[in-house]
Design a protein around this motif. Structure first.
Motif, PDB file in Angstrom:
ATOM      1  N   ILE A   1      44.667  32.279  44.537  1.00  0.00           N
ATOM      2  CA  ILE A   1      45.731  31.167  43.998  1.00  0.00           C
ATOM      3  C   ILE A   1      45.617  30.839  42.465  1.00  0.00           C
ATOM      4  CG2 ILE A   1      46.182  28.790  44.107  1.00  0.00           C
ATOM      5  CD1 ILE A   1      44.665  28.730  46.904  1.00  0.00           C
ATOM      6  N   GLN A   2      44.434  30.673  41.743  1.00  0.00           N
ATOM      7  CA  GLN A   2      44.493  30.564  40.606  1.00  0.00           C
ATOM      8  C   GLN A   2      45.245  31.769  39.918  1.00  0.00           C
ATOM      9  OE1 GLN A   2      41.050  29.137  38.167  1.00  0.00           O
ATOM     10  NE2 GLN A   2      39.923  30.158  39.591  1.00  0.00           N
ATOM     11  N   CYS A   3      44.908  33.036  40.004  1.00  0.00           N
ATOM     12  CA  CYS A   3      45.571  34.305  39.774  1.00  0.00           C
ATOM     13  C   CYS A   3      46.993  34.287  39.746  1.00  0.00           C
ATOM     14  CB  CYS A   3      44.970  35.410  40.521  1.00  0.00           C
ATOM     15  SG  CYS A   3      45.231  37.019  39.608  1.00  0.00           S
ATOM     16  N   ASP A   4      47.513  33.863  40.836  1.00  0.00           N
ATOM     17  CA  ASP A   4      48.878  33.972  41.233  1.00  0.00           C
ATOM     18  C   ASP A   4      49.720  32.913  40.474  1.00  0.00           C
ATOM     19  OD1 ASP A   4      48.563  36.186  43.077  1.00  0.00           O
ATOM     20  OD2 ASP A   4      48.495  35.028  44.565  1.00  0.00           O
ATOM     21  N   VAL A   5      48.876  31.577  40.444  1.00  0.00           N
ATOM     22  CA  VAL A   5      49.802  30.536  39.724  1.00  0.00           C
ATOM     23  C   VAL A   5      49.736  30.893  38.205  1.00  0.00           C
ATOM     24  CG1 VAL A   5      49.202  28.009  39.028  1.00  0.00           C
ATOM     25  CG2 VAL A   5      48.909  28.665  41.571  1.00  0.00           C
ATOM     26  N   TYR A   6      48.653  31.275  37.729  1.00  0.00           N
ATOM     27  CA  TYR A   6      48.748  31.460  36.124  1.00  0.00           C
ATOM     28  C   TYR A   6      49.328  32.515  35.816  1.00  0.00           C
ATOM     29  CZ  TYR A   6      44.354  28.792  36.963  1.00  0.00           C
ATOM     30  OH  TYR A   6      43.450  27.772  37.382  1.00  0.00           O
ATOM     31  N   GLY A   7      49.563  33.796  36.978  1.00  0.00           N
ATOM     32  CA  GLY A   7      50.341  34.880  36.374  1.00  0.00           C
ATOM     33  C   GLY A   7      49.684  35.839  35.465  1.00  0.00           C
ATOM     34  N   MET A   8      48.397  35.852  35.571  1.00  0.00           N
ATOM     35  CA  MET A   8      47.555  36.663  34.701  1.00  0.00           C
ATOM     36  C   MET A   8      46.214  37.209  35.743  1.00  0.00           C
ATOM     37  SD  MET A   8      47.563  34.674  31.033  1.00  0.00           S
ATOM     38  CE  MET A   8      46.488  36.221  30.133  1.00  0.00           C
ATOM     39  N   ASP A   9      45.873  38.342  35.260  1.00  0.00           N
ATOM     40  CA  ASP A   9      44.721  38.762  35.871  1.00  0.00           C
ATOM     41  C   ASP A   9      43.509  37.973  35.549  1.00  0.00           C
ATOM     42  OD1 ASP A   9      46.231  40.796  36.869  1.00  0.00           O
ATOM     43  OD2 ASP A   9      45.583  42.600  35.815  1.00  0.00           O
ATOM     44  N   LEU A  10      42.659  37.992  36.193  1.00  0.00           N
ATOM     45  CA  LEU A  10      41.501  36.905  35.982  1.00  0.00           C
ATOM     46  C   LEU A  10      40.221  37.718  36.111  1.00  0.00           C
ATOM     47  CD1 LEU A  10      42.534  33.775  37.712  1.00  0.00           C
ATOM     48  CD2 LEU A  10      43.070  34.429  35.522  1.00  0.00           C
ATOM     49  N   ILE A  11      39.180  37.041  35.402  1.00  0.00           N
ATOM     50  CA  ILE A  11      37.880  37.952  35.723  1.00  0.00           C
ATOM     51  C   ILE A  11      36.907  36.888  35.831  1.00  0.00           C
ATOM     52  CG2 ILE A  11      35.857  39.109  34.494  1.00  0.00           C
ATOM     53  CD1 ILE A  11      38.099  40.348  32.688  1.00  0.00           C
ATOM     54  N   ARG A  12      35.895  37.112  37.072  1.00  0.00           N
ATOM     55  CA  ARG A  12      34.930  36.191  37.361  1.00  0.00           C
ATOM     56  C   ARG A  12      33.679  36.825  37.319  1.00  0.00           C
ATOM     57  NH1 ARG A  12      31.471  34.752  41.650  1.00  0.00           N
ATOM     58  NH2 ARG A  12      30.932  32.535  41.640  1.00  0.00           N
ATOM     59  N   ARG A  13      32.981  36.217  36.588  1.00  0.00           N
ATOM     60  CA  ARG A  13      31.361  36.886  36.347  1.00  0.00           C
ATOM     61  C   ARG A  13      30.593  35.964  37.408  1.00  0.00           C
ATOM     62  NH1 ARG A  13      32.620  37.749  29.997  1.00  0.00           N
ATOM     63  NH2 ARG A  13      33.469  39.789  30.125  1.00  0.00           N
ATOM     64  N   GLY A  14      29.688  36.872  37.994  1.00  0.00           N
ATOM     65  CA  GLY A  14      29.006  36.536  39.394  1.00  0.00           C
ATOM     66  C   GLY A  14      27.965  35.190  39.093  1.00  0.00           C
ATOM     67  N   LYS A  15      27.225  35.361  38.109  1.00  0.00           N
ATOM     68  CA  LYS A  15      26.023  34.500  38.000  1.00  0.00           C
ATOM     69  C   LYS A  15      26.456  33.133  37.445  1.00  0.00           C
ATOM     70  CE  LYS A  15      21.841  35.561  37.042  1.00  0.00           C
ATOM     71  NZ  LYS A  15      20.779  35.956  36.433  1.00  0.00           N
ATOM     72  N   THR A  16      25.498  31.958  37.537  1.00  0.00           N
ATOM     73  CA  THR A  16      26.273  30.791  37.026  1.00  0.00           C
ATOM     74  C   THR A  16      25.377  30.014  36.178  1.00  0.00           C
ATOM     75  OG1 THR A  16      24.555  29.698  38.744  1.00  0.00           O
ATOM     76  CG2 THR A  16      26.989  30.194  39.567  1.00  0.00           C
ATOM     77  N   ASP A  17      25.064  31.066  35.259  1.00  0.00           N
ATOM     78  CA  ASP A  17      24.068  30.542  34.089  1.00  0.00           C
ATOM     79  C   ASP A  17      24.816  30.824  32.563  1.00  0.00           C
ATOM     80  OD1 ASP A  17      23.997  33.201  33.915  1.00  0.00           O
ATOM     81  OD2 ASP A  17      21.744  33.440  33.405  1.00  0.00           O
ATOM     82  N   ALA A  18      26.198  30.747  32.749  1.00  0.00           N
ATOM     83  CA  ALA A  18      26.907  30.883  31.494  1.00  0.00           C
ATOM     84  C   ALA A  18      26.520  29.856  30.572  1.00  0.00           C
ATOM     85  CB  ALA A  18      28.338  31.133  31.767  1.00  0.00           C
ATOM     86  N   THR A  19      26.559  28.640  30.914  1.00  0.00           N
ATOM     87  CA  THR A  19      26.056  27.401  29.786  1.00  0.00           C
ATOM     88  C   THR A  19      24.633  27.958  29.173  1.00  0.00           C
ATOM     89  OG1 THR A  19      27.409  25.851  30.955  1.00  0.00           O
ATOM     90  CG2 THR A  19      25.709  25.044  29.390  1.00  0.00           C
TER      91      THR A  19
END
Length: 492
Positions: free
Chosen positions: A409-427
């Motif tokens: 949904i995000q990808c189609d709404v924003y009209g851009m390709d998206l990248i999700r990186r799997g781990k949750t420790d980005a912060t």
């Protein structure tokens, strides 16, 4: 060089011990929760963070000792604008007024006439999320507490004091206060006068990445962490999260769909044509800024829906409902303003709203409409960002991005390709990279990111042209509905 990162979130605190190569050596996690009261008040006992921090430090110190691993420094990143008034002994005088708290709405409304000047000085219009109006409220409504207040602290200031005995706050937190001049990096006298806060009640400002002090013997004895190791302020959690994702230069944007939604992109200087449709804050990278926009409810709105309407459904069943419902949710539209709207108009009176409901509407339509509404509002923020930065890549993260259906949904709404990186420790990894520069392991934060990169798998999402056009029309409908319902109310 091993760095222990304290990541102080809204619902929990994590401690992760990393090597200089970005390898996780030990970790610990403590949950807590704020108290949601009547009239939009949100408070929390500062002891929750103090106790969580000590428990985490003790646990990691024990694990490190068991593996014969040394802890060389502590790097702190935290939620940004919750306020703790303390006396001269740095004892909290009351529960913290949390960043989500809405008690200052009337104070903010009274100051709206000064918004142009406030924005010019600090990069944001007046709003109840940032810390200044909370201090003003305490002065007006709790003068007994204000009189006794030696300093107003945000959560990282409080924790760093406990670790080192020193008081300071960095530019990232200062730029979320409405009291710091975004260009001079000093507390601004004009802003202090507007919000009726004395400068002596604020901590000295330092650059993000600064060594704020060294671990005291008392805390070393209490936790087992080595006495005298440096304690670094890595900056706000959203700033560090974007670094951990890879937003280390212009052209890259991070979209975090967590408790709230945060959109952040980097800029090398304050834009000369900056308008109040975005917020300009300091980055955790020295001499860099970020442009930011937010949606005040993402996971929190999704959790509310599931708690009330999908209590007996598994996560897999909920995800299947979203996937089976067509794009556009059979014409159902949701305004996702369950705790008001943030930039560009900071409308505290906005509420969540479902429209176009008929006797044929099903629960799945409402659920998907809620998720689509969140994405439409994020897309509004992305459009505002594009006025200042050529966005070439969007990185997504946060709890809601565990759903492939939501990501599409995000990808189609924003009209851009998206990248999700799997781990949750980005912060935490962002705070690690800031500390690696401070400790001289890398010359810059960008060099640190290039060296240790992002641990975990990547998944790319490509937009569907048919859905993209459908969503464009739906977003126009949502924005018109918002204007029809709330723009008139704001003029009354």
């Amino acid at each position: 060089m091993n760095i222990l990162v304290l990541d102080v979130g809204t619902s929990s605190m994590r401690g992760i011990l990393y090597s200089a190569e970005g390898i996780e050596l030990a970790s610990e996690h403590c949950k807590y929760r704020a108290e949601y009261l009547e009239n939009g008040w949100v408070e929390q006992d500062p002891g929750d963070w103090e106790n969580a921090m000590y428990d985490i430090l003790r646990s990691i110190a024990e694990k490190a000792e068991g593996e014969n691993i040394r802890i060389d420094c502590i790097s702190v990143t935290a939620q940004r604008s919750s306020v703790i008034p303390v006396d001269r002994s740095i004892w909290p005088l009351c529960r913290a007024v949390m960043w989500q708290d809405k008690r200052t709405a009337e104070i903010c409304r009274q100051l709206e006439a000064k918004n142009d000047r406030i924005f010019q000085l600090c990069g944001s219009v007046v709003n109840p999320v940032f810390s200044a109006s909370k201090m003003t409220w305490i002065r007006k409504e709790r003068p007994d507490i204000y009189e006794k207040t030696y300093k107003f602290l945000v959560i990282p200031d409080f924790l760093i004091y406990l670790l080192t005995g020193n008081l300071c706050t960095d530019y990232t937190y200062g730029s979320r206060s409405l009291l710091m001049n975004i260009r001079t990096n000093q507390w601004d006298r004009e802003l202090l006068n507007i919000f009726e806060v004395e400068e002596e009640k604020l901590c000295p400002l330092v650059e993000p990445g600064s060594i704020c002090g060294y671990l005291s013997k008392h805390i070393s004895d209490k936790t087992g962490c080595p006495e005298g190791i440096p304690v670094i302020t890595a900056g706000g959690d959203q700033q560090c999260g974007t670094i951990g994702q890879g937003v280390v230069k212009e052209g890259i944007m991070s979209v975090t769909a967590g408790t709230g939604g945060f959109l952040i992109t980097a800029v090398e200087s304050v834009p000369t044509d900056l308008k109040a449709n975005v917020v300009c804050n300091h980055s955790s990278i020295k001499n860099q800024y970020i442009l930011e926009s937010s949606v005040l409810t993402c996971c929190s709105a999704f959790d509310w829906f599931c708690r009330n309407f999908c209590e007996k459904n598994t996560y897999e069943e909920i995800n299947a409902m979203v996937e089976k419902t067509p794009a556009g949710s059979n014409s159902v539209i949701c305004l996702p303003y369950f705790q008001g709207r943030s930039a560009p108009d900071w409308n505290n009176q906005a509420k969540g709203l479902f429209a176009n409901i008929t006797l044929h509407t099903e629960k799945a339509d409402l659920l998907r409409a809620l998720l689509e509404g969140i994405c439409y509002e994020i897309a509004n923020g992305i459009d505002n960002m594009k006025e200042y930065v050529n966005i070439q890549r969007i990185l997504i993260n946060g709890g809601l991005t565990n759903s492939d259906a939501f990501n599409q949904i995000q990808c189609d709404v924003y009209g851009m390709d998206l990248i999700r990186r799997g781990k949750t420790d980005a912060t935490a990894r962002g705070a690690l990279m800031v500390a690696l520069q401070t400790m001289g392991v890398h010359k810059t934060v960008e060099e640190a990111f290039e060296s240790i990169g992002y641990a975990g798998e990547e998944r790319c999402y490509s937009s569907d042209s048919e859905n993209r056009e459908n969503y464009r029309k739906c977003r126009e409908t949502m924005n018109k509905l918002y204007a029809d319902v709330y723009a008139k109310k704001m003029l009354e």
